[in-house]
Scaffold this motif. Structure first.
Motif, short mmCIF file in Angstrom:
data_model
loop_
_atom_site.label_atom_id
_atom_site.label_comp_id
_atom_site.label_asym_id
_atom_site.label_seq_id
_atom_site.Cartn_x
_atom_site.Cartn_y
_atom_site.Cartn_z
N GLU A 367 48.80 47.26 50.63
CA GLU A 367 48.98 45.84 50.92
C GLU A 367 48.18 45.43 52.16
N TYR A 368 48.12 46.35 53.14
CA TYR A 368 47.36 46.06 54.36
C TYR A 368 45.87 45.94 54.04
N GLN A 369 45.40 46.76 53.13
CA GLN A 369 43.99 46.70 52.77
C GLN A 369 43.65 45.36 52.08
N LYS A 370 44.63 44.78 51.40
CA LYS A 370 44.39 43.49 50.73
C LYS A 370 44.51 42.34 51.73
N ARG A 371 45.60 42.29 52.48
CA ARG A 371 45.84 41.18 53.40
C ARG A 371 46.27 41.74 54.75
N PRO A 372 45.37 42.22 55.57
CA PRO A 372 45.72 42.87 56.82
C PRO A 372 46.41 41.95 57.81
N GLN A 373 45.96 40.70 57.94
CA GLN A 373 46.54 39.79 58.92
C GLN A 373 47.99 39.47 58.57
N LEU A 374 48.23 39.27 57.34
CA LEU A 374 49.58 38.95 56.89
C LEU A 374 50.52 40.13 57.12
N VAL A 375 50.04 41.34 56.87
CA VAL A 375 50.87 42.54 57.07
C VAL A 375 51.19 42.73 58.55
N GLN A 377 51.32 40.40 60.86
CA GLN A 377 52.30 39.38 61.26
C GLN A 377 53.71 39.74 60.78
#
Length: 428
Positions: A367-375, A377
Motif C-alpha cells: 500500500e505504501y508503494q502505491k500511495r506513500p503520502q497517504l500511508v 499520514q
C-alpha cells in the motif's frame, strides 16, 4: 704297804661297760639328728634354689634371659611374653631374668628453654615481670632461636641469618618398643630391692632424653619465624617429635615417641609490652582480613551463589570449554540469576516487538508503494491518536488568523480532579 699304795695310785680305774655303751649311744643319736637336720636344710636349700628359678611376667612387661651375660634364645624366643604359667630359669649367677616395661609411658618435662624462676615464682600464677633494661642472662635463662619474619625474604636472597628469642617448655612421652635394642644400647643399672624398674629408667634416662629433646627443639625452631612458632604450635611440635624419633632410631634405642607437646611458650619478658602491642595489631589485622573475606564471600553468594568463585576462575581460564562454562552459568543463583532472567525476558520482548513491527511493515509495504503520502499520514494520525488517549488533559490551539504573533497562556491541571490522580506505571 707303801709300795702297794704307790702301785695302786699309778693305775687308772676303768669305767664300767654299761656306762661306756650309754655314752656311745648318746653321741650316735646326736650325730644322727644332726645329719638329719643337715639333710633337711640341704633339701630346703635345694628346693628354695629351684623355686627361685620360677619367674612371672606381667601383662605390661617383656623379659629377656641372660645366660652367662649373653641373651639366651633365638628369633622371637629371645623376648619372653606374659603367659599363664611361670617361666623357669637357672638361678643367678647362671641366668639373669630381666623384665622391661613396654606399655608404661615415660613422661619427661623439659624446661631447658624456659626463663629462670625462683621456687616462689614457680608456684605463683602471675607472670614474671622484667624491666626492659634488664638483660637476659644466658647462664640461667633458657631460650631458643627462631627465624625473624620481617627480613625472611631479604635473608634468603642474601644468605644471611637473623633470629628472634623465644622461651618454651616441652613434655616428652615415650615407651620402650624394642626390649632387646633397649637392653643392648640403653639398658640402665640393675634395680635395688623395693625399686620399680620404670622409676629407675626415668631416673637414669633423664639426661639422655633431655639432651635428645633439647637438640631437636634447637634444630626445629630455627625453621620457623616467631609468628609461625606461635601460630603453628601443632606443626612445630610434630616437627620436634619427628626429630626426636629420628635420633632414637639412629641410636637403635628401642624407644618409641608417643608425643611431644609444647606445654607453654612466650616471648622474652623484657619486651612483653611491645609484643602485647604487636599481638593486638596482628589480631586487628586478622580481624579485618577475615571480615573482608566474609564480605567478599557473602557478596559473591548473594550475587551468583556458591559457583561464583569457580565461574570467575573459569572465565579467566582460556582453556575452559564451552560446556563447562554453560554448566556454571546454569548453576548461577542470587542476583545474577535474577538479572539473567530479566535480560532473557527483555530480549524476548524486544525480539517479539521487532518481529511484530516487521510483520506490520511487510503488510503495509504494497500500500505504501502505491500511495506513500497517504500511508505516512495514516501512520502519523494513528500515533497521535495513541498518544492522546493516554493524556490526562488535552488543550487544542487553533492556528492564528493573522500574521501578527500572539501570546497564548495555558493553565496546567485546571481540573482539580487531576491534581491528586496517581500516575500510572509505564511498562517497558
Amino acid at each position: 704297804m707303801a709300795n702297794e699304795n704307790i702301785k695302786n695310785t699309778g693305775q687308772q680305774k676303768s669305767p664300767p661297760p654299761a656306762e661306756t655303751d650309754a655314752g656311745a649311744r648318746s653321741i650316735s643319736e646326736a650325730l644322727k639328728i644332726s645329719f638329719l637336720i643337715l639333710k633337711l636344710i640341704m633339701i630346703a636349700l635345694v628346693i628354695f634354689f629351684l623355686a627361685s628359678g620360677f619367674k612371672t611376667i606381667k601383662t605390661d612387661e617383656r623379659a629377656i634371659i641372660l645366660r652367662f651375660g649373653k641373651i639366651h634364645g633365638r628369633g622371637e624366643a629371645r623376648i619372653l611374653k606374659p603367659r599363664t604359667w611361670p617361666y623357669w630359669v637357672f638361678p643367678y649367677p647362671v641366668d639373669q631374668f630381666i623384665k622391661i616395661p613396654v606399655e608404661k609411658t615415660i613422661d619427661l618435662n623439659v624446661d631447658s628453654f624456659w626463663y629462670f624462676q625462683t621456687e616462689e615464682e614457680k608456684l605463683s600464677s602471675e607472670k614474671k615481670k622484667v624491666p626492659p633494661d634488664v638483660p637476659l642472662n644466658p647462664l640461667i635463662d633458657g631460650y631458643s632461636l627462631t627465624r625473624s619474619e620481617p627480613y625472611a625474604e631479604n635473608l634468603r636472597a642474601s644468605g644471611d641469618s637473623d633470629y628472634n628469642i623465644l622461651h618454651s617448655r616441652w613434655k616428652l612421652i615415650c615407651q620402650i618398643s624394642d626390649p632387646e635394642s633397649f637392653f643392648k644400647n640403653v639398658f640402665t643399672q640393675d634395680i635395688k630391692s623395693g625399686e620399680k624398674y620404670i622409676d629407675v629408667i626415668k631416673r637414669d634416662l633423664t639426661n639422655l632424653l633431655t639432651d635428645v629433646v633439647d637438640s631437636s627443639v634447637v634444630t626445629a625452631m630455627v625453621n620457623y619465624t616467631i609468628d609461625e612458632a606461635f601460630e603453628k604450635g601443632g606443626t612445630v611440635s610434630e616437627h620436634v617429635k619427628n626429630l626426636v624419633q629420628k635420633q632414637f632410631d639412629q641410636m637403635e634405642s628401642g624407644i618409641r615417641v608417643v608425643s611431644v607437646q609444647r606445654i607453654d611458650v612466650t616471648w622474652p619478658l623484657q619486651v612483653d609490652d611491645a609484643f602485647q602491642a604487636s599481638i593486638s595489631a596482628s589480631q586487628a589485622k586478622q580481624t579485618e582480613i577475615n571480615d573482608a573475606r566474609n564480605y567478599a564471600q557473602n557478596t559473591l553468594n548473594e550475587t551468583a551463589g556458591p559457583v561464583a568463585a569457580e565461574l570467575a576462575a573459569a572465565l579467566h581460564n582460556k582453556d575452559a570449554n564451552d560446556a563447562y562454562l554453560e554448566s556454571l552459568w546454569s548453576a548461577l543463583a542470587g542476583k545474577c540469576r535474577e538479572i539473567i532472567s530479566q535480560a532473557g525476558a527483555y530480549r524476548m520482548k524486544v525480539v517479539s516487538d521487532a518481529s511484530a513491527n516487521a510483520n506490520y511493515l511487510t503488510q503495509i509495504l504494497p500500500e505504501y508503494q502505491k500511495r506513500p503520502q497517504l500511508v505516512v499520514q495514516a501512520i502519523y494520525k494513528n500515533a497521535i491518536a495513541k498518544i492522546l488517549t493516554k493524556a490526562d488533559e488535552k488543550i487544542l490551539i487553533e492556528p492564528a488568523k493573522s500574521d501578527k504573533g500572539s501570546v497564548i497562556y495555558i493553565k496546567v491541571n485546571r481540573d482539580p480532579k487531576l491534581v491528586n490522580k496517581p500516575k500510572e506505571k509505564t511498562q517497558e
